[in-house]
Write a protein that holds these residues in place. Structure first.
Motif, PDB file in Angstrom:
ATOM      1  N   LYS A   7      49.557  32.832  37.598  1.00 18.16           N
ATOM      2  CA  LYS A   7      49.204  33.083  36.324  1.00 18.16           C
ATOM      3  C   LYS A   7      49.554  34.819  36.154  1.00 18.16           C
ATOM      4  N   VAL A   8      49.654  35.300  34.919  1.00 16.45           N
ATOM      5  CA  VAL A   8      50.139  36.776  34.729  1.00 16.45           C
ATOM      6  C   VAL A   8      48.722  37.312  35.092  1.00 16.45           C
ATOM      7  N   LEU A   9      48.955  38.684  35.790  1.00 20.13           N
ATOM      8  CA  LEU A   9      47.850  39.459  36.282  1.00 20.13           C
ATOM      9  C   LEU A   9      47.504  40.522  35.146  1.00 20.13           C
ATOM     10  N   LEU A  10      46.574  40.389  34.448  1.00 18.57           N
ATOM     11  CA  LEU A  10      46.425  41.197  33.176  1.00 18.57           C
ATOM     12  C   LEU A  10      45.780  42.652  33.693  1.00 18.57           C
ATOM     13  N   PRO A  11      46.222  43.782  32.830  1.00 21.59           N
ATOM     14  CA  PRO A  11      45.822  45.025  33.041  1.00 21.59           C
ATOM     15  C   PRO A  11      44.521  45.365  33.396  1.00 21.59           C
ATOM     16  N   VAL A  12      43.673  44.502  32.446  1.00 22.02           N
ATOM     17  CA  VAL A  12      42.202  44.746  32.532  1.00 22.02           C
ATOM     18  C   VAL A  12      41.639  43.645  33.115  1.00 22.02           C
ATOM     19  N   SER A  13      41.488  43.363  34.375  1.00 23.47           N
ATOM     20  CA  SER A  13      40.928  42.065  34.987  1.00 23.47           C
ATOM     21  C   SER A  13      40.312  42.453  36.360  1.00 23.47           C
ATOM     22  N   TYR A  14      39.599  41.516  36.874  1.00 20.52           N
ATOM     23  CA  TYR A  14      39.085  41.391  38.110  1.00 20.52           C
ATOM     24  C   TYR A  14      39.944  41.972  39.384  1.00 20.52           C
ATOM     25  N   GLU A  15      41.219  41.185  39.123  1.00 19.21           N
ATOM     26  CA  GLU A  15      42.339  41.579  40.144  1.00 19.21           C
ATOM     27  C   GLU A  15      42.835  43.026  39.985  1.00 19.21           C
ATOM     28  N   ALA A  16      43.078  43.207  38.829  1.00 14.00           N
ATOM     29  CA  ALA A  16      43.783  44.689  38.612  1.00 14.00           C
ATOM     30  C   ALA A  16      42.870  45.613  39.198  1.00 14.00           C
ATOM     31  N   LEU A  17      41.572  45.489  38.997  1.00 15.58           N
ATOM     32  CA  LEU A  17      40.703  46.594  39.681  1.00 15.58           C
ATOM     33  C   LEU A  17      40.688  46.514  41.232  1.00 15.58           C
ATOM     34  N   ARG A  18      41.372  45.730  41.783  1.00 17.13           N
ATOM     35  CA  ARG A  18      41.479  45.695  43.348  1.00 17.13           C
ATOM     36  C   ARG A  18      42.879  45.836  43.972  1.00 17.13           C
ATOM     37  N   LEU A  19      43.529  46.309  43.161  1.00 14.48           N
ATOM     38  CA  LEU A  19      45.092  46.495  43.498  1.00 14.48           C
ATOM     39  C   LEU A  19      45.505  47.666  44.363  1.00 14.48           C
ATOM     40  N   TYR A  20      44.407  48.413  44.649  1.00 16.37           N
ATOM     41  CA  TYR A  20      44.525  49.871  45.374  1.00 16.37           C
ATOM     42  C   TYR A  20      45.478  49.561  46.451  1.00 16.37           C
ATOM     43  N   PRO A  21      45.171  48.765  47.537  1.00  8.88           N
ATOM     44  CA  PRO A  21      45.747  48.661  48.885  1.00  8.88           C
ATOM     45  C   PRO A  21      47.384  48.339  48.375  1.00  8.88           C
ATOM     46  N   ASP A  22      47.627  47.385  47.344  1.00  8.57           N
ATOM     47  CA  ASP A  22      48.990  47.208  47.133  1.00  8.57           C
ATOM     48  C   ASP A  22      49.700  48.382  46.500  1.00  8.57           C
ATOM     49  N   ILE A  23      49.072  49.028  45.589  1.00  5.60           N
ATOM     50  CA  ILE A  23      49.555  50.288  45.249  1.00  5.60           C
ATOM     51  C   ILE A  23      49.701  51.413  46.227  1.00  5.60           C
ATOM     52  N   GLU A  24      49.054  51.440  47.061  1.00  6.84           N
ATOM     53  CA  GLU A  24      49.176  52.300  48.279  1.00  6.84           C
ATOM     54  C   GLU A  24      50.331  51.957  49.034  1.00  6.84           C
ATOM     55  N   LEU A  25      50.577  50.772  49.293  1.00 11.67           N
ATOM     56  CA  LEU A  25      51.779  50.174  50.179  1.00 11.67           C
ATOM     57  C   LEU A  25      53.009  50.527  49.338  1.00 11.67           C
ATOM     58  N   LEU A  26      53.088  50.309  47.901  1.00 12.86           N
ATOM     59  CA  LEU A  26      54.207  50.685  47.142  1.00 12.86           C
ATOM     60  C   LEU A  26      54.505  52.067  47.295  1.00 12.86           C
ATOM     61  N   ARG A  27      53.400  52.865  47.319  1.00  7.43           N
ATOM     62  CA  ARG A  27      53.702  54.387  47.348  1.00  7.43           C
ATOM     63  C   ARG A  27      54.365  54.598  48.690  1.00  7.43           C
ATOM     64  N   VAL A  28      53.931  54.125  49.767  1.00  8.19           N
ATOM     65  CA  VAL A  28      54.578  54.322  51.278  1.00  8.19           C
ATOM     66  C   VAL A  28      55.821  53.998  51.138  1.00  8.19           C
ATOM     67  N   LEU A  29      56.184  53.031  50.608  1.00 11.71           N
ATOM     68  CA  LEU A  29      57.691  52.265  50.375  1.00 11.71           C
ATOM     69  C   LEU A  29      58.390  53.301  49.589  1.00 11.71           C
ATOM     70  N   ALA A  30      57.963  53.596  48.451  1.00  9.35           N
ATOM     71  CA  ALA A  30      58.639  54.550  47.598  1.00  9.35           C
ATOM     72  C   ALA A  30      58.910  55.895  48.216  1.00  9.35           C
ATOM     73  N   ILE A  31      57.941  56.361  49.008  1.00  6.46           N
ATOM     74  CA  ILE A  31      58.122  57.670  49.750  1.00  6.46           C
ATOM     75  C   ILE A  31      59.373  57.628  50.802  1.00  6.46           C
ATOM     76  N   GLU A  32      59.475  56.457  51.733  1.00  2.00           N
ATOM     77  CA  GLU A  32      60.388  56.351  52.549  1.00  2.00           C
ATOM     78  C   GLU A  32      61.835  56.042  52.098  1.00  2.00           C
ATOM     79  N   VAL A  33      61.734  55.320  50.989  1.00  2.00           N
ATOM     80  CA  VAL A  33      63.189  54.987  50.238  1.00  2.00           C
ATOM     81  C   VAL A  33      63.686  56.222  49.725  1.00  2.00           C
ATOM     82  N   ILE A  34      62.882  56.944  48.920  1.00  2.00           N
ATOM     83  CA  ILE A  34      63.246  58.461  48.499  1.00  2.00           C
ATOM     84  C   ILE A  34      63.847  59.289  49.763  1.00  2.00           C
TER      85      ILE A  34
END
Length: 428
Positions: free
Chosen positions: A397-424
């Motif tokens: 199901k859709v992951l809503l912007p204001v939700s239990y899961e959205a508030l726990r996204l930090y590790p996945d966001i940090e992973l994306l940040r690492v990927l973005a840096i390496e790709v750039i």
């Protein structure tokens, strides 16, 4: 003092009472001071510890509710009390409300006699302690069995604020309450109350321009946020970055500060999207060159030419998830991924992690980390951007912007940040 505690003097609690309220609220009892019970947070997550104070009479009412079987909700800030068929949600308000004393006469509330106990009548309830009028919105179903109310909190949703010696601190908040027709089974109470709350909030917004929202459950993460290694040598810049990529890389922190973690995630993902065609073309050219350099390649043979055509066609037919895997494999060193996942994220990327409907990461599985990461990143992206009402997507199901899961996204966001840096860096 509330009705539930009239005539009860003095209020006192034994060790079992204290233990029950500590367990339910996730607090540690310290002492009683004047008319307040003082607690502290069990784990302040590295921030300065505040000591919440709950009025004695509110503490007593909370204990009575717990004894009836009341409990805190899992996904939202609020309580359910199955014994009374009652639910209470903490809510946020995004704009000023038209329900003010100046406009009170403009509104007619669909309010009928009912069997519930209410502490006031629309459109306002008077706060005698601070001589303040709080808006009170209440509507009742046609058969008088159900009421929906927005008003100052009950004892269950008492704000956990520090003790104030002069007692001037506001200790109330606006909550949304659902009153059903008496005792209700827990799962049915949760289902029905969420259904009614969502419907009422939608209509208040669409019909009256009143912006309320349910507050998702917030908990401090069980892991420490990773601090990225920084260099002490500030150099003249050497990494060229396209305008749109620079903008996308700079704004996720602003989104996070405003509580929109899904937009933080998508900003980093869009950086990867920018480089997908570049990496994909590079991979396609590499494959063609490999064929051209093959010892058995013969430009006079149709079979050799067809091999090149087939390779190009497969390249054009590659899915976004395949392109993403190629990008990560090409641009992100495996050792960088190993370093990232060597950190303890409290099981975030495992089977018991808080984000459902996405692949887990097994660092010791036979599949490469780049492949596993690409699958998780793409699946999570789909959960954020897709809202299909289709049985095929029922498990994700859709992951809503204001939700239990959205508030726990930090590790996945940090992973994306690492990927973005390496790709750039890889594509400079």
């Amino acid at each position: 003092m509330s009705e539930a505690t009239e005539g009860i003097q003095p209020i006192s609690f034994d060790a079992d009472d204290i233990s029950r309220i500590e367990r339910v609220l996730g607090l540690r009892h310290l002492h009683t001071l004047k008319d307040y019970v003082i607690f502290e947070h069990v784990d302040a997550g590295g921030i300065r510890k505040l000591r919440p104070a709950i009025p004695l009479d509110s503490t007593y009412e909370i204990l009575q509710a717990i004894a009836r079987g009341a409990e805190k909700m899992e996904e939202y800030e609020g309580w359910i009390d199955p014994g009374k068929g009652f639910a209470e949600f903490e809510i946020g308000q995004g704009a000023s409300s038209p329900f003010t004393s100046r406009n009170a006469d403009r509104f007619n509330f669909e309010n009928r006699p009912c069997s519930h106990t209410h502490k006031g009548e629309p459109p306002f309830v008077h706060d005698k302690d601070r001589n303040f009028m709080h808006p009170l919105i209440r509507v009742t179903s046609g058969d008088s069995s159900t009421c929906i109310e927005i008003s100052p909190n009950s004892a269950l949703c008492t704000p956990l604020l520090p003790w104030d010696s002069d007692s001037r601190q506001v200790r109330s908040q606006t909550t949304l309450k659902i009153f059903l027709d008496g005792e209700t089974e827990k799962s049915e109470l949760l289902r029905r109350s969420r259904e009614l709350a969502n419907s009422f909030i939608f209509e208040l917004n669409a019909r009256h321009g009143v912006l309320y929202s349910l507050r998702p459950k917030w908990e401090r993460p069980s892991y420490r946020r990773r601090t990225t290694a920084v260099s002490n040598a500030v150099r003249f810049p050497k990494t060229p970055v396209p305008d749109n990529v620079a903008t996308l890389f700079s704004i996720p922190n602003d989104f996070a500060m405003r509580g929109n973690h899904t937009l933080s995630y998508l900003s980093y993902y869009q950086i990867l999207e920018h480089y997908l065609p570049i990496a994909h073309r590079r991979e396609a050219v590499k494959k063609v060159r490999r064929l051209l350099r093959s010892l058995d390649f013969d430009e006079e043979k149709d079979s050799s030419i067809l091999q090149i055509l087939s390779s190009v066609e497969r390249s054009h037919g590659a899915s976004e998830s395949d392109q993403l895997r190629t990008l990560i494999e090409e641009c992100v060193p495996e050792i960088r991924l190993q370093e990232f996942f060597s950190f303890d994220y409290g099981g975030h990327f495992g089977k018991q992690g808080p984000i459902s409907g996405v692949p887990v990461i097994h660092s010791k599985s036979g599949e490469s980390l780049a492949s596993q990461v690409a699958k998780r990143v793409y699946a999570l992206r789909n959960r954020i951007v897709h809202a299909k009402d289709d049985v095929r997507y029922a498990e994700s199901k859709v992951l809503l912007p204001v939700s239990y899961e959205a508030l726990r996204l930090y590790p996945d966001i940090e992973l994306l940040r690492v990927l973005a840096i390496e790709v750039i860096v890889s594509n400079r």
